[in-house]
Scaffold this active site. Sequence first.
Site, PDB file in Angstrom:
ATOM      1  N   THR A  47      37.894 -24.531  26.403  1.00 24.28           N
ATOM      2  CA  THR A  47      38.240 -25.727  27.189  1.00 24.28           C
ATOM      3  C   THR A  47      39.495 -26.393  26.638  1.00 24.28           C
ATOM      4  O   THR A  47      40.301 -26.930  27.397  1.00 24.28           O
ATOM      5  CB  THR A  47      37.063 -26.733  27.256  1.00 24.28           C
ATOM      6  OG1 THR A  47      36.516 -26.899  25.957  1.00 24.28           O
ATOM      7  CG2 THR A  47      35.984 -26.274  28.194  1.00 24.28           C
ATOM      8  N   VAL A  61      21.740 -19.169  29.660  1.00 22.73           N
ATOM      9  CA  VAL A  61      21.437 -18.985  31.090  1.00 22.73           C
ATOM     10  C   VAL A  61      20.020 -18.460  31.336  1.00 22.73           C
ATOM     11  O   VAL A  61      19.510 -18.559  32.450  1.00 22.73           O
ATOM     12  CB  VAL A  61      22.453 -18.058  31.804  1.00 22.73           C
ATOM     13  CG1 VAL A  61      23.810 -18.718  31.936  1.00 22.73           C
ATOM     14  CG2 VAL A  61      22.551 -16.706  31.136  1.00 22.73           C
ATOM     15  N   TYR A 154      20.571  -2.385  31.492  1.00 24.67           N
ATOM     16  CA  TYR A 154      21.806  -2.986  32.014  1.00 24.67           C
ATOM     17  C   TYR A 154      22.014  -2.571  33.469  1.00 24.67           C
ATOM     18  O   TYR A 154      22.291  -3.405  34.343  1.00 24.67           O
ATOM     19  CB  TYR A 154      22.973  -2.546  31.134  1.00 24.67           C
ATOM     20  CG  TYR A 154      24.304  -3.192  31.453  1.00 24.67           C
ATOM     21  CD1 TYR A 154      24.605  -4.495  31.044  1.00 24.67           C
ATOM     22  CD2 TYR A 154      25.291  -2.489  32.140  1.00 24.67           C
ATOM     23  CE1 TYR A 154      25.845  -5.073  31.323  1.00 24.67           C
ATOM     24  CE2 TYR A 154      26.530  -3.053  32.415  1.00 24.67           C
ATOM     25  CZ  TYR A 154      26.803  -4.353  32.010  1.00 24.67           C
ATOM     26  OH  TYR A 154      28.029  -4.911  32.284  1.00 24.67           O
TER      27      TYR A 154
HETATM   28  N1  LIG Z   1      33.871  -5.712  29.855  1.00 19.81           N
HETATM   29  C1  LIG Z   1      33.508  -4.763  30.689  1.00 19.81           C
HETATM   30  O1  LIG Z   1      33.908  -3.585  30.535  1.00 19.81           O
HETATM   31  C2  LIG Z   1      32.631  -5.047  31.872  1.00 19.81           C
HETATM   32  C3  LIG Z   1      32.446  -4.039  32.825  1.00 19.81           C
HETATM   33  C4  LIG Z   1      31.640  -4.279  33.936  1.00 19.81           C
HETATM   34  C5  LIG Z   1      31.037  -5.511  34.078  1.00 19.81           C
HETATM   35  N2  LIG Z   1      31.231  -6.471  33.121  1.00 19.81           N
HETATM   36  C6  LIG Z   1      30.547  -7.741  33.331  1.00 19.81           C
HETATM   37  O2  LIG Z   1      31.493  -8.780  33.266  1.00 19.81           O
HETATM   38  C7  LIG Z   1      30.849  -9.972  32.776  1.00 19.81           C
HETATM   39  C8  LIG Z   1      31.615 -10.522  31.593  1.00 19.81           C
HETATM   40  O3  LIG Z   1      31.690  -9.522  30.601  1.00 19.81           O
HETATM   41  P1  LIG Z   1      32.676  -9.617  29.355  1.00 19.81           P
HETATM   42  O4  LIG Z   1      33.173  -8.256  29.131  1.00 19.81           O
HETATM   43  O5  LIG Z   1      33.629 -10.736  29.519  1.00 19.81           O
HETATM   44  O6  LIG Z   1      31.609  -9.942  28.204  1.00 19.81           O
HETATM   45  P2  LIG Z   1      31.758 -10.755  26.846  1.00 19.81           P
HETATM   46  O7  LIG Z   1      30.630 -10.280  25.999  1.00 19.81           O
HETATM   47  O8  LIG Z   1      33.140 -10.669  26.312  1.00 19.81           O
HETATM   48  O9  LIG Z   1      31.508 -12.265  27.308  1.00 19.81           O
HETATM   49  C9  LIG Z   1      30.252 -12.641  27.787  1.00 19.81           C
HETATM   50  C10 LIG Z   1      30.103 -14.150  27.645  1.00 19.81           C
HETATM   51  O10 LIG Z   1      28.796 -14.478  28.103  1.00 19.81           O
HETATM   52  C11 LIG Z   1      28.180 -15.348  27.173  1.00 19.81           C
HETATM   53  N3  LIG Z   1      26.744 -15.188  27.218  1.00 19.81           N
HETATM   54  C12 LIG Z   1      26.028 -14.076  26.908  1.00 19.81           C
HETATM   55  N4  LIG Z   1      24.722 -14.345  27.005  1.00 19.81           N
HETATM   56  C13 LIG Z   1      24.614 -15.631  27.403  1.00 19.81           C
HETATM   57  C14 LIG Z   1      23.513 -16.488  27.665  1.00 19.81           C
HETATM   58  N5  LIG Z   1      22.257 -16.064  27.511  1.00 19.81           N
HETATM   59  N6  LIG Z   1      23.754 -17.752  28.070  1.00 19.81           N
HETATM   60  C15 LIG Z   1      25.026 -18.212  28.190  1.00 19.81           C
HETATM   61  N7  LIG Z   1      26.101 -17.459  27.933  1.00 19.81           N
HETATM   62  C16 LIG Z   1      25.900 -16.190  27.546  1.00 19.81           C
HETATM   63  C17 LIG Z   1      28.766 -14.916  25.823  1.00 19.81           C
HETATM   64  O11 LIG Z   1      28.630 -15.942  24.834  1.00 19.81           O
HETATM   65  C18 LIG Z   1      30.209 -14.613  26.192  1.00 19.81           C
HETATM   66  O12 LIG Z   1      31.025 -15.761  26.107  1.00 19.81           O
HETATM   67  C19 LIG Z   1      29.411  -9.558  32.452  1.00 19.81           C
HETATM   68  O13 LIG Z   1      28.590  -9.844  33.561  1.00 19.81           O
HETATM   69  C20 LIG Z   1      29.528  -8.063  32.263  1.00 19.81           C
HETATM   70  O14 LIG Z   1      28.289  -7.412  32.493  1.00 19.81           O
HETATM   71  C21 LIG Z   1      32.012  -6.284  32.037  1.00 19.81           C
END
Ligand SMILES: NC(=O)c1ccc[n+]([C@@H]2O[C@H](COP(=O)([O-])OP(=O)(O)OC[C@H]3O[C@@H](n4cnc5c(N)ncnc54)[C@H](O)[C@@H]3O)[C@@H](O)[C@H]2O)c1
Length: 247
Positions: A47, A61, A154
């Site tokens: 932020t 969440v 997942y």
């Molecule tokens: N990075 C990839 O390759 C990829 C690929 C496909 C989908 N995704 C999806 O994209 C989204 C974001 O992924 P990312 O790569 O930025 O992941 P990341 O791990 O870098 O970030 C995830 C964020 O979610 C928060 N988080 C996790 N559990 C939580 C909870 N219980 N309550 C509140 N916050 C929570 C974490 O603190 C973090 O800030 C996810 O839904 C992931 O499944 C990512």
Amino acid sequence: MFDLSNRTAIVTGAARGIGRAIAAALVERGARVALLDREPTLLAEATAQLGPATLSVVADVADAAAVKAAIDAVSARWGRIDVLVNNAAVISSAPFLELHPAEWERTLAVNLTAIYHTCRAVVPMMIANGYGRLITIASVAGKRGGGILGSAAYSAAKAGAIGLTKALARELAPYGITANAICPGPVETPLLATMTPAQRARAQALIPLGRFAQPMEVAAAVVFLVSPEAAFITGETLDVDGGITMD
Ligand SMILES: NC(=O)c1ccc[n+]([C@@H]2O[C@H](COP(=O)([O-])OP(=O)(O)OC[C@H]3O[C@@H](n4cnc5c(N)ncnc54)[C@H](O)[C@@H]3O)[C@@H](O)[C@H]2O)c1
């Protein structure tokens, strides 16, 4: 085009990675954005980086009561919530035969049931306003059954998230609310930190465009889907995967 001024948004899992990029992109288009995450330090950093149009909300969440309290606090501050981006997730890579029930439960709780919690808290306000934009960040794993990084839990959660998004789209259309999912392929974020060089090379070989995405490339799809220009798109699942899926 893609003007989001006077709109308010909540992005879950916004402290880092794709969520932070989504928050930044929405702010750039003029929205006020509440960043919700369970990591207070990272959240404060995010932020501070994104400036005065943002608000940080600490919550897990998977905790329905905490989510409701957090969303009510945002609504009390800003008066309305126009956009909800369900982005928070955890990775689960255990092969099915080694998948512990606790890992299954936690993955489903954070990656799927949490979307039920956030939508339950936000949708009544959107109905009252006659306007809403729901976005689910799913994954190619939800279509392919994993095979890149995430495995059974997942993939099941992400497939469920896609189904839930379509049901929301169908049921909430009469209230002026759209719901769409985005399925990223591999994106350069900390989520991929556990991938070995061999796994990365195997994943890259599956991608016609030959590289992993940057978080802003997923954020751009979110900006489009919540913009006035996408008002007639609902129930869609948009692949941002460099051509992995092509369905
Ligand atoms: N990075 C990839 O390759 C990829 C690929 C496909 C989908 N995704 C999806 O994209 C989204 C974001 O992924 P990312 O790569 O930025 O992941 P990341 O791990 O870098 O970030 C995830 C964020 O979610 C928060 N988080 C996790 N559990 C939580 C909870 N219980 N309550 C509140 N916050 C929570 C974490 O603190 C973090 O800030 C996810 O839904 C992931 O499944 C990512």
